[in-house]
Design an enzyme around this catalytic site. Structure first.
Site, mmCIF file in Angstrom:
data_model
loop_
_atom_site.group_PDB
_atom_site.id
_atom_site.type_symbol
_atom_site.label_atom_id
_atom_site.label_comp_id
_atom_site.label_asym_id
_atom_site.label_seq_id
_atom_site.Cartn_x
_atom_site.Cartn_y
_atom_site.Cartn_z
ATOM 1 N N ASP A 115 42.350 35.051 39.329
ATOM 2 C CA ASP A 115 42.467 36.147 39.507
ATOM 3 C C ASP A 115 41.722 36.938 38.528
ATOM 4 O O ASP A 115 42.010 36.967 37.373
ATOM 5 C CB ASP A 115 43.965 36.792 39.804
ATOM 6 C CG ASP A 115 44.178 37.860 40.423
ATOM 7 O OD1 ASP A 115 43.254 38.732 40.851
ATOM 8 O OD2 ASP A 115 45.296 38.312 40.486
ATOM 9 N N ASP A 119 38.218 38.879 44.603
ATOM 10 C CA ASP A 119 38.462 38.704 43.273
ATOM 11 C C ASP A 119 39.237 37.621 43.036
ATOM 12 O O ASP A 119 39.935 37.644 41.874
ATOM 13 C CB ASP A 119 38.684 39.923 42.557
ATOM 14 C CG ASP A 119 40.227 40.383 43.253
ATOM 15 O OD1 ASP A 119 40.650 39.987 44.502
ATOM 16 O OD2 ASP A 119 40.559 41.573 42.699
ATOM 17 N N GLU A 120 39.761 36.738 43.912
ATOM 18 C CA GLU A 120 40.444 35.565 43.381
ATOM 19 C C GLU A 120 40.276 34.191 44.456
ATOM 20 O O GLU A 120 39.816 34.500 45.545
ATOM 21 C CB GLU A 120 41.885 36.043 43.843
ATOM 22 C CG GLU A 120 42.396 36.402 45.261
ATOM 23 C CD GLU A 120 43.944 36.976 45.539
ATOM 24 O OE1 GLU A 120 44.613 35.917 44.991
ATOM 25 O OE2 GLU A 120 44.135 37.808 45.903
#
EC number: 2.7.7.7
Length: 394
Positions: free
Chosen positions: A9, A105-106
């Site tokens: 993350d 974003d993860e």
């Protein structure tokens, strides 16, 4: 061999990219989203801003009152963030061939067997953080565990720049002290009901008989919460899954009733969905509105267009029309709102929901305008140019 799943993350991703590219902004509160004085919301913010109680989906007017004068406000640059995201996902594939991006974003990685090549789970996590830092100059919080649930909770447990490993034999010790809210299905509506039974932690839930949970939450939800409290969850990573939809949603820190804030949030979400769809060469004919009302009442409404599209304006108009058609607007407090696009067609057709024909031919002025705007965004960043949207009728 026991499964080893990693969740990566990126820390305050949008804001971190801005601080990386503008060194003079490092150490200062940075808010990515609407500008002060507007009716929009915070998309994300740096950890310096979070110290003032600011968070994603907070109305910008509230955030601006809390933040100091040196705060930097910047509009989202989705083209730049998407490029950085692609670099990150590419470099993660040098670590494991099984990578599943779940948002910009993860990602989840299947690291089973990597101990033979790299070392213990801590070494694998350090390697992941190092390759991201070397590739894009950003930090990430990493969690490793025997399944997706534990890996995700592990990455959340020490942020920013954290690394947490939960071996299979320590899952219960990791879970038991956590609050009820970490379990999916336990929200603001169900948590008070469980707390009235004297349940305040995951460990309390674990010790409760299954039948009691099923009576309180229903058979399906009760069983799911019972399993999660024991650390039982999916341990697979799906790198090749065909994307069924593109969506963007946000949860407000404080429930929202102001129609203007909801309208601007929908517009922002539609812009992000439309941009991603165009970058992937997709066009969809089904627009979905997702709304979660206070306390934890979730609704979805869908509209089918006459022609497939990836047009921001069409997505926004359709989602706004779906919201206006309900009795919630201005009357019910909204906790979450989002837009989705699905029903893929092989060839994009820029349709108009309110036009008689519903189709704008390929190669039209609208097509060329999209191409031009996206090219400018890709080269110079989103902040350089932005198309306005006509205000819908009230």
């Amino acid at each position: 061999m026991p499964r080893l799943i990693m969740h990566v993350d990126l820390d305050a991703f949008y804001a971190a990219v801005e601080q990386r590219d503008r060194p003079e902004w490092r150490g200062r509160p940075v808010v990515v989203g609407a500008a002060p004085g507007g009716r929009g919301v915070v998309a994300t913010c740096s950890y310096e801003a979070r110290r003032y109680g600011v968070h994603s989906a907070m109305p910008i007017a509230v955030a601006a009152r809390r933040l100091p004068p040196e705060t930097v406000y910047v509009r989202p640059d989705m083209a730049r963030y998407a490029r950085v995201s692609r670099e990150i996902m590419t470099v993660l594939q040098t670590l494991s061939p099984v990578v599943e991006p779940v948002s910009i974003d993860e990602a989840y990685l299947d690291c089973t067997g990597l101990q033979r090549l790299i070392g213990p789970p801590e070494a694998i996590g350090r390697r992941a953080k190092a390759v991201i830092r070397e590739a894009v100059g950003l930090t990430a919080s990493v969690g490793l565990g025997p399944n997706r649930l534990i890996a995700k909770l592990a990455s959340d447990s020490h942020k920013p720049d954290g690394l947490t490993v939960v071996p299979a034999g320590q899952v219960q010790a990791f879970l038991d002290p956590m609050p009820l809210a970490v379990l999916r299905g336990v929200g603001v509506k169900t948590a008070p009901r469980l707390e009235r039974l004297g349940l305040h932690s995951v460990g309390d839930i674990r010790r409760l008989p299954l039948e009691t949970l099923r009576r309180q939450l229903g058979a399906r939800a009760g069983t799911a919460v019972h399993q999660q409290a024991r650390g039982i969850a999916d341990d697979r990573v799906y790198p090749a899954r065909e994307r069924q939809s593109i969506s963007k949603e946000t949860t407000f820190g404080t429930d929202v009733t102001d129609p203007e804030v909801l309208r601007e949030t929908l517009r922002w979400a539609a812009q992000e969905v439309g941009y991603v769809a165009r970058q992937e060469g997709r066009a969809g004919s089904v627009v979905t509105l997702k709304v979660r009302l206070h306390p934890f009442e979730t609704h979805t409404r869908s509209g089918t267009l006459r022609a497939a599209t990836a047009d921001d304006r069409m997505l926004f108009r359709t989602a706004w029309a779906l919201l206006q058609a309900e009795h919630w607007l201005g009357r019910r407090a909204v906790r979450l709102i989002g837009v989705g696009l699905s029903g893929w067609h092989s060839e994009p057709e820029q349709g108009d929901l309110f036009a008689d024909s519903g189709v704008i031919p390929e190669g039209s002025d609208a097509d060329r305008l999209h191409e031009t705007l996206d090219a400018i965004r890709d080269k110079f960043g989103k902040g350089m140019i932005q198309r306005g949207m006509a205000r819908p009728p009230s």
